[in-house]
Write a protein that holds these residues in place. Structure first.
Motif, PDB file in Angstrom:
ATOM      1  N   GLN A 119       0.844  -1.151  -0.052  1.00  0.00           N
ATOM      2  CA  GLN A 119       0.028  -0.031   0.008  1.00  0.00           C
ATOM      3  C   GLN A 119       0.797   1.295   0.022  1.00  0.00           C
ATOM      4  OE1 GLN A 119      -0.788  -0.151   4.697  1.00  0.00           O
ATOM      5  NE2 GLN A 119      -2.083   0.932   3.665  1.00  0.00           N
ATOM      6  N   ALA A 177       1.645   3.407  -3.358  1.00  0.00           N
ATOM      7  CA  ALA A 177       0.604   3.846  -4.095  1.00  0.00           C
ATOM      8  C   ALA A 177       0.178   5.372  -3.243  1.00  0.00           C
ATOM      9  CB  ALA A 177      -0.602   3.115  -4.154  1.00  0.00           C
ATOM     10  N   ILE A 178       0.289   5.170  -1.942  1.00  0.00           N
ATOM     11  CA  ILE A 178      -0.127   6.557  -1.208  1.00  0.00           C
ATOM     12  C   ILE A 178       1.169   7.564  -1.439  1.00  0.00           C
ATOM     13  CG2 ILE A 178      -0.269   7.178   1.032  1.00  0.00           C
ATOM     14  CD1 ILE A 178      -1.439   4.842   1.798  1.00  0.00           C
ATOM     15  N   GLU A 222      -0.292  -4.380  -6.297  1.00  0.00           N
ATOM     16  CA  GLU A 222      -0.419  -2.794  -6.075  1.00  0.00           C
ATOM     17  C   GLU A 222       0.693  -2.069  -6.433  1.00  0.00           C
ATOM     18  OE1 GLU A 222      -2.287  -1.700  -2.474  1.00  0.00           O
ATOM     19  OE2 GLU A 222      -2.448   0.352  -3.138  1.00  0.00           O
ATOM     20  N   GLU A 281       1.110  -1.478 -10.030  1.00  0.00           N
ATOM     21  CA  GLU A 281       0.009  -0.531 -10.448  1.00  0.00           C
ATOM     22  C   GLU A 281       0.527   0.795 -10.093  1.00  0.00           C
ATOM     23  OE1 GLU A 281      -4.042  -2.944  -9.225  1.00  0.00           O
ATOM     24  OE2 GLU A 281      -3.674  -0.936  -8.550  1.00  0.00           O
ATOM     25  N   GLU A 290      -7.247   7.064 -14.234  1.00  0.00           N
ATOM     26  CA  GLU A 290      -6.318   6.484 -13.604  1.00  0.00           C
ATOM     27  C   GLU A 290      -6.467   4.988 -14.222  1.00  0.00           C
ATOM     28  OE1 GLU A 290      -3.391   6.823 -12.474  1.00  0.00           O
ATOM     29  OE2 GLU A 290      -3.958   8.802 -12.514  1.00  0.00           O
ATOM     30  N   SER A 298      -7.076   0.175 -12.283  1.00  0.00           N
ATOM     31  CA  SER A 298      -6.045  -0.175 -11.297  1.00  0.00           C
ATOM     32  C   SER A 298      -7.088   0.433  -9.904  1.00  0.00           C
ATOM     33  CB  SER A 298      -4.826   0.287 -11.377  1.00  0.00           C
ATOM     34  OG  SER A 298      -4.905   1.813 -11.563  1.00  0.00           O
ATOM     35  N   GLU A 299      -7.654  -0.186  -9.532  1.00  0.00           N
ATOM     36  CA  GLU A 299      -8.762   0.477  -8.419  1.00  0.00           C
ATOM     37  C   GLU A 299      -7.780   0.538  -7.104  1.00  0.00           C
ATOM     38  OE1 GLU A 299      -9.606  -2.083 -10.371  1.00  0.00           O
ATOM     39  OE2 GLU A 299     -11.318  -1.172 -11.577  1.00  0.00           O
ATOM     40  N   ALA A 300      -7.083  -0.728  -6.803  1.00  0.00           N
ATOM     41  CA  ALA A 300      -6.331  -0.556  -5.450  1.00  0.00           C
ATOM     42  C   ALA A 300      -5.552   0.824  -5.331  1.00  0.00           C
ATOM     43  CB  ALA A 300      -5.531  -1.620  -5.542  1.00  0.00           C
ATOM     44  N   ASN A 301      -4.740   1.172  -6.763  1.00  0.00           N
ATOM     45  CA  ASN A 301      -3.974   2.155  -6.786  1.00  0.00           C
ATOM     46  C   ASN A 301      -4.494   3.443  -6.671  1.00  0.00           C
ATOM     47  OD1 ASN A 301      -1.176   3.027  -7.327  1.00  0.00           O
ATOM     48  ND2 ASN A 301      -1.968   3.599  -9.393  1.00  0.00           N
ATOM     49  N   GLY A 336      -5.140   4.176  -3.077  1.00  0.00           N
ATOM     50  CA  GLY A 336      -3.877   4.435  -2.550  1.00  0.00           C
ATOM     51  C   GLY A 336      -3.591   6.136  -3.014  1.00  0.00           C
TER      52      GLY A 336
END
Lengths: 286, 318
Positions: free
Chosen positions: A129, A132-133, A163, A166, B45, B48-51, B54
């Motif tokens: 996580q 991405a943040i 992720e 991504e 975006e 890429s939903e998870a991203n 975030g």
């Protein structure tokens, strides 16, 4: 005021190595007293974290929310002890708090909690996580015309998360050159060697293919770490991945490159032996 | 309703620089004006939903108010952990706008039908869940989403639904609205099912049965004070929602009513999607009728409950 070092060359190297040694001692004592924790991955990231906090990071422990501060995100949140030790040594938190790690009511939980600990930018622990943040924070910095950098340390095992990739695509797409990621590449995860379980190699080619600038270093060679951070901070137009080859448990002979020390704390005897190796003869005085 | 919602985001963004939009596969031409006028605050975006979650969290941690939009199933199922941790744990001001709440995407099948979205998000601390009944109510809701503290899920119904709320009504996140008063039964509903509930109340009135209708556009936090005030006086309570009977409005009402420990016995029924993946396609209206989520079923359930002193009803149709 902000923390800055004016040191250069061998003096800088020695200074950072001393900070790293302090962090290592704290990690051992912290997890030893707690009776649980993740010493292995904390020790592998120690030299990187020391160089980030005492060389690269523009920050002010007296103003944890200073708008222009560089942000540091420990995406591999289980290495919380290395972060807590750095925050204590830089002055964000009181040293005495370190010895309350994982206790009921302590601010220092098994994974970093931004609600409780000054200097923790985001609460991590679920792998994948943080990057991405970090991208969101880096993008916000650019839009707000603030020139801060966002540093984040991810694990090699963590890089098995979708992720991460991504976010890798996103950061390159937006050319987030204020984002500097470091892979703590110790080749061990809970179940064994990363290369045996689900190989993330070649890490450097993957990030390059995703559009990142990649720098490969020995993650325990302070000069190489400093040089990589210099290069990363100068680079324009791309996010940077520093692939740092490391050794899990680095600094304690019986922990080095041993998967058993991923999530197991030293008992008192082991803690004392480890601290002796790290130059502490009487652990009660540390 | 979707158009109204997204247009409101654009309107609000005109006067508030904190407002950002992050879309994921929202469709060509959506929010072109936003993109043209505020390119620095508009992002699409990709898939890429998870991203996306975030990224939105990162922006929000830096003080932005981030509106995200994609299909409701993808914003609830795919990135649940990111919503839980990045948004709810960090308590950031991200607004999740979910297209096609319920059976809107009937022809697309179970991959696109958001039948448990409310249940999923109800379990998350700090998450507010709002399902307006119509576009007018959406207009009243949206300005309040700007400064509401913490994450919000906005459940969109199908576009072009009839307007059933009075444009003069007030709105507050967390507030329930008494649309009809009546002593014989209480119909509790959320989202666009309000129309079916009101029509059912009208039909029941022809039998001399007076049903109250409580519209709960906010499913969480639940307005238990208004709910329990009405529930205490009602011998019959029926919930109606375009959602699984597990974990949604019906569950929330059942929990609140059960724990209120009223002295009087309540006859209770949840009307919603049974515990199945819909295996028929067709239209939204067709599926709603198939599952008995309609005016006729509400009327017949209340009539039966009014006759039967106790016992279970067999009204579910799979």
């Amino acid at each position: 005021m902000k923390v800055e070092t004016k040191l250069e060359g061998p003096e800088l190297t020695e200074f950072l190595q001393e900070k790293a040694l302090t962090i290592r001692r704290d990690i051992i004592k912290m997890t030893g007293i707690a009776g649980s924790g993740h010493p292995g991955g904390s020790l592998s990231a120690t030299d990187i974290v020391a160089a980030i906090y005492w060389y690269a990071l523009r920050h002010d422990p007296n103003q944890p929310k200073w708008k222009e501060r560089d942000r540091f995100i420990l995406s591999k949140g289980h290495a919380a002890p290395v972060l807590y030790a750095a925050l204590a040594e830089t002055g964000y938190i009181n040293r005495d708090v370190l010895w309350t790690l994982r206790q009921f009511g302590s601010a220092l939980q098994g994974h970093p909690d931004m609600r409780k600990v000054a200097g923790v930018e985001i609460s991590t622990g679920s792998l994948g996580q943080g990057l991405a943040i970090a991208c969101g924070i880096a993008l916000a910095g650019r839009l707000d015309k603030l020139d801060y950098k966002v540093y984040t340390v991810i694990g090699d095992g963590e890089s098995q998360e979708g992720e991460i990739w991504e976010a890798a695509m996103l950061a390159a797409h937006y050319k987030l050159d204020n984002l500097i990621a470091i892979t703590d590449y110790n080749d061990l995860q809970i179940d064994g060697r990363v290369s045996d379980i689900k190989d993330v190699c070649p890490v450097d080619d993957k990030w390059r293919a995703f559009g990142w600038h990649v720098i490969c270093i020995d993650g325990h060679d302070m000069d190489q770490i400093v040089a990589a951070l210099d290069e990363a901070r100068q680079l324009k137009g791309k996010p940077v991945m520093i692939e740092a080859k490391t050794i899990k448990g680095k600094g304690v002979s019986f922990m080095e490159d041993m998967v058993e020390w991923h999530g197991v704390a030293p008992n008192q005897e082991q803690m004392i032996a480890a601290l002796k190796e790290l130059g502490v003869d009487d652990w009660t005085s540390w | 309703m979707r158009r109204t919602c997204l247009n409101m985001v654009y309107e609000l963004a005109k006067t508030d620089e904190r407002i950002f939009f992050v879309g994921s596969d929202i469709g060509f031409g959506t929010l072109d004006e936003f993109k043209a006028d505020f390119p620095g605050r508009f992002f699409v975006e990709g898939v890429s939903e998870a991203n996306v979650i975030g990224l939105a969290a990162g922006l929000a941690l830096e003080g932005k108010i981030v509106y995200t939009n994609t299909i409701a199933t993808f914003i609830t199922r795919r990135c649940f952990e990111q919503v839980a941790l990045d948004l709810c744990l960090h308590n950031v001001n991200v607004r999740l706008i979910g297209n096609g709440g319920g059976l809107v995407y009937a022809p697309l099948g179970p991959t696109h039908q958001a039948i448990e979205d409310i249940a999923i998000f109800r379990a998350l601390p700090r998450m507010a869940i709002v399902a307006p009944a119509d576009a007018e109510e959406m207009k009243r809701l949206m300005p309040l989403t700007v400064d509401y503290p913490g994450p919000i899920y906005i459940r969109l119904a199908k576009g072009g639904d009839p307007v059933v709320t009075d444009p003069g009504m007030s709105f507050r996140i967390g507030k329930a609205f008494v649309m009809r008063r009546g002593k014989d039964a209480l119909i509790v509903t959320t989202g666009m099912m309000l129309k079916a509930a009101l029509d059912a109340a009208d039909k029941l009135a022809q039998d001399g049965l007076k049903a109250a209708v409580l519209h709960m556009p906010t499913v969480k936090p639940l307005d238990t004070s208004v709910l329990l005030d009405l529930a205490e006086k009602a011998p019959i309570i029926v919930t109606v929602e375009e959602h699984s009977i597990i974990g949604g409005l019906g569950s929330a009402v059942a929990e609140a009513v059960a724990e209120a420990n009223f002295d009087s016995v309540k006859r209770f029924k949840r009307i919603g999607i049974p515990d199945v993946f819909p295996n028929k396609y067709g239209s939204q209206a067709g599926l709603l009728t198939h599952f008995g989520i309609d005016t006729e079923t509400i009327v017949s359930v209340i009539r039966q409950l009014n006759k039967r002193p106790s016992g279970q009803l067999a009204t579910e149709r799979n």
